[in-house]
Design a protein around this motif. Sequence first.
Motif, mmCIF file in Angstrom:
data_model
loop_
_atom_site.group_PDB
_atom_site.id
_atom_site.type_symbol
_atom_site.label_atom_id
_atom_site.label_comp_id
_atom_site.label_asym_id
_atom_site.label_seq_id
_atom_site.Cartn_x
_atom_site.Cartn_y
_atom_site.Cartn_z
ATOM 1 N N VAL A 25 0.749 -1.176 0.244
ATOM 2 C CA VAL A 25 0.081 -0.028 0.155
ATOM 3 C C VAL A 25 1.040 1.330 0.113
ATOM 4 O O VAL A 25 0.436 2.240 -0.636
ATOM 5 N N THR A 26 1.984 1.376 0.948
ATOM 6 C CA THR A 26 2.819 2.424 0.881
ATOM 7 C C THR A 26 3.505 2.686 -0.604
ATOM 8 O O THR A 26 3.607 3.535 -0.846
ATOM 9 N N PHE A 27 3.935 1.558 -1.193
ATOM 10 C CA PHE A 27 4.773 1.602 -2.336
ATOM 11 C C PHE A 27 3.683 2.189 -3.259
ATOM 12 O O PHE A 27 4.058 2.934 -4.260
ATOM 13 N N GLY A 28 2.320 1.498 -3.386
ATOM 14 C CA GLY A 28 1.485 1.932 -4.265
ATOM 15 C C GLY A 28 1.183 3.476 -4.402
ATOM 16 O O GLY A 28 1.013 4.106 -5.302
ATOM 17 N N LEU A 29 0.846 4.157 -2.968
ATOM 18 C CA LEU A 29 0.759 5.372 -2.715
ATOM 19 C C LEU A 29 1.897 6.289 -3.324
ATOM 20 O O LEU A 29 1.541 7.330 -3.986
ATOM 21 N N GLY A 30 3.050 5.787 -2.740
ATOM 22 C CA GLY A 30 4.162 6.617 -3.207
ATOM 23 C C GLY A 30 4.293 6.633 -4.649
ATOM 24 O O GLY A 30 4.677 7.529 -5.233
ATOM 25 N N LEU A 31 4.077 5.418 -5.463
ATOM 26 C CA LEU A 31 3.983 5.578 -6.975
ATOM 27 C C LEU A 31 3.080 6.333 -7.700
ATOM 28 O O LEU A 31 3.427 7.083 -8.469
ATOM 29 N N ALA A 32 2.044 6.332 -6.989
ATOM 30 C CA ALA A 32 0.652 7.318 -7.548
ATOM 31 C C ALA A 32 1.512 8.694 -7.503
ATOM 32 O O ALA A 32 1.082 9.449 -8.352
ATOM 33 N N VAL A 33 1.655 9.151 -6.225
ATOM 34 C CA VAL A 33 2.121 10.541 -6.031
ATOM 35 C C VAL A 33 3.418 10.807 -7.070
ATOM 36 O O VAL A 33 3.119 11.892 -7.504
ATOM 37 N N PHE A 34 4.298 9.993 -7.289
ATOM 38 C CA PHE A 34 5.409 10.298 -8.017
ATOM 39 C C PHE A 34 4.903 10.389 -9.345
ATOM 40 O O PHE A 34 5.308 11.404 -10.168
#
Length: 310
Positions: A25-34
């Motif tokens: 979840v953290t990786f997915g949110l970070g990727l979405a923000v990036f």
Amino acid sequence: MSVPLFPVMAPASPLAAPITVLMWVTFGLGLAVFLTVVASIFLFVRRYRHRGAEGEPPQVFGNAPEELIWMGAATLVLVFLFAFSVRVAAQSSPPTDAGTPEITVTARQWFWQASYPGGAVSANEIHIPTGRRVLLSLESGDVIHDFWAYRLGRKLDVIPGQHNRLWLQASVPGVYQGACAEYCGTQHAWMRFVVLAQTPAEYQAWLTRTARPAAAPTPDTQAGAQLYARLGCPVCHAMSQPNASGKVGPDLTHFGSRQLIAGGVLSNTPEHLTRWLNDPDQVKPGTRMPKYPLNATQVASLTRYLEGLK
């Protein structure tokens, strides 16, 4: 049992599964923000680029509504991750009424030793029954270490003078890799261990078997046993025999039954043990195991004796 390509991403415990979900979840949110930021940059560069007109383009000095939207979105993401992290931490932490730990794991430079009820002791391997939580007490004999069984649960620091507690659980029988996750000296990278998850019946049988005293020397291993005592090995290595109470190195009571030696540098085979006895520092630079001037016959005798301790 097959070993996954990325074991940290393949939880095998209900304690590790929430941590893996949190990671994704953290990786997915970070990727979405990036991706949102990168896409916005390209969009604004293309749409609002200066096309060669005289003078500077119109200057924008702030837009309160848009700034509030971006700040609010970032705050919501952080609050969500914080709440999710707290929930996962609660799922993997021991309750205050957890009771007495079943296994005491002591970290030393550079190996792990596990002590069980009834007197069983193992080194660089931790045996647990499947299907239920086992409470570990983590202790350090020297510096700060960090216990991490990738697929079974969270990391936890092992600090001198403290008794930290950690739940461990495996859903199915198997061999699960682990390591020290805190730099602790020269051979930090080779401070490995395995968790051996067994059915409850197999685990109980192992406990009973391992709690027995060390095997008495046979005629074939008598010379090795005498050499072992003459070299002073019992001073550093504990064993359920007289004059063997050392705590510098691993307990060797049932050494021949173990999978690993030297903190995971080598698998436990007669060939690897011979290599280790000939020159420990060449195999594991910085080890506290001294090199003795032994001839081939003496090394062979020691190897037979130690491998016979089952």
